[in-house]
Design a protein around this motif. Structure first.
Motif, PDB file in Angstrom:
ATOM      1  N   UNK A  37       6.672   4.720   7.478  1.00 25.28           N
ATOM      2  CA  UNK A  37       5.968   3.492   7.137  1.00 25.28           C
ATOM      3  C   UNK A  37       4.710   3.370   7.992  1.00 25.28           C
ATOM      4  N   UNK A  38       3.662   2.816   7.403  1.00 24.19           N
ATOM      5  CA  UNK A  38       2.439   2.445   8.110  1.00 24.19           C
ATOM      6  C   UNK A  38       2.371   0.929   8.095  1.00 24.19           C
ATOM      7  N   UNK A  39       2.221   0.326   9.235  1.00 25.47           N
ATOM      8  CA  UNK A  39       2.214  -1.126   9.347  1.00 25.47           C
ATOM      9  C   UNK A  39       0.811  -1.656   9.616  1.00 25.47           C
ATOM     10  N   UNK A  97       0.840  -1.196   0.000  1.00 21.99           N
ATOM     11  CA  UNK A  97       0.000   0.000   0.000  1.00 21.99           C
ATOM     12  C   UNK A  97       0.877   1.248   0.000  1.00 21.99           C
ATOM     13  N   UNK A  98       0.258   2.397  -0.204  1.00 21.07           N
ATOM     14  CA  UNK A  98       0.951   3.686  -0.221  1.00 21.07           C
ATOM     15  C   UNK A  98       0.614   4.472   1.032  1.00 21.07           C
ATOM     16  N   UNK A  99       1.579   5.197   1.520  1.00 20.09           N
ATOM     17  CA  UNK A  99       1.458   6.002   2.725  1.00 20.09           C
ATOM     18  C   UNK A  99       2.762   5.856   3.485  1.00 20.09           C
ATOM     19  N   UNK A 100       2.902   6.369   4.633  1.00 21.54           N
ATOM     20  CA  UNK A 100       1.974   7.223   5.360  1.00 21.54           C
ATOM     21  C   UNK A 100       2.028   8.657   4.843  1.00 21.54           C
ATOM     22  N   UNK A 101       1.040   9.428   5.182  1.00 25.26           N
ATOM     23  CA  UNK A 101       0.971  10.805   4.723  1.00 25.26           C
ATOM     24  C   UNK A 101       0.998  11.780   5.886  1.00 25.26           C
ATOM     25  N   UNK A 102       1.699  11.401   6.938  1.00 20.91           N
ATOM     26  CA  UNK A 102       1.888  12.244   8.114  1.00 20.91           C
ATOM     27  C   UNK A 102       3.379  12.547   8.218  1.00 20.91           C
ATOM     28  N   UNK A 103       3.719  13.814   8.366  1.00 12.71           N
ATOM     29  CA  UNK A 103       5.113  14.247   8.423  1.00 12.71           C
ATOM     30  C   UNK A 103       5.884  13.467   9.492  1.00 12.71           C
ATOM     31  N   UNK A 104       7.074  13.013   9.118  1.00 13.44           N
ATOM     32  CA  UNK A 104       7.930  12.291  10.048  1.00 13.44           C
ATOM     33  C   UNK A 104       7.727  10.790  10.074  1.00 13.44           C
TER      34      UNK A 104
END
Length: 122
Positions: A88-90, A78-85
């Motif tokens: 990776x989103x697990x 999948x694509x992301x994360x879209x939060x600064x800093x």
């Protein structure tokens, strides 16, 4: 006296650091949606999967929780994360094995298992 001059400036090449030269360190969070991922498969919260902005879908990476030393291998689907800093989103399952479900986020090192050389975390 007017002097005509001709200057020719070559455009500077765009300088971008290749992904394999970047330190893949930073924040990680988890998600457990039941929606379609960028790869087209349904998100499975218990699977060992993750979202990354630029790594090729299907890439396997080793993620190490820098707070406790626990590691898992996940597949980017999948694509992301879209939060600064965040790097990776697990999936919830991967976050559980890394021991940060209650916190919601942690600091990690991400090491792609594709044989390329990556810098480690500083």
């Amino acid at each position: 006296m007017l002097v005509a001059t001709s200057f020719s400036f070559a455009p500077l090449p765009l300088v971008s650091q290749p992904a394999e030269a970047a330190a893949l360190c930073g924040g990680a969070s988890w998600y457990a949606l039941r929606s379609k991922t960028a790869s087209g498969e349904m998100m499975n919260p218990s699977a060992m999967t993750a979202a990354h902005k630029t790594l090729k879908l299907g890439t396997k990476v080793k993620v190490t929780n820098l707070r406790n030393g626990k590691s898992v291998v996940v597949r980017i689907n999948d694509r992301g994360p879209f939060i600064k800093g965040r790097v990776i989103d697990l999936s919830k399952g991967a976050a559980s094995r890394l021991g940060f479900i209650d916190r919601g986020h942690t600091q990690v090192e991400v090491e792609p298992l594709d044989g390329k050389s990556y810098k480690g975390c500083a």
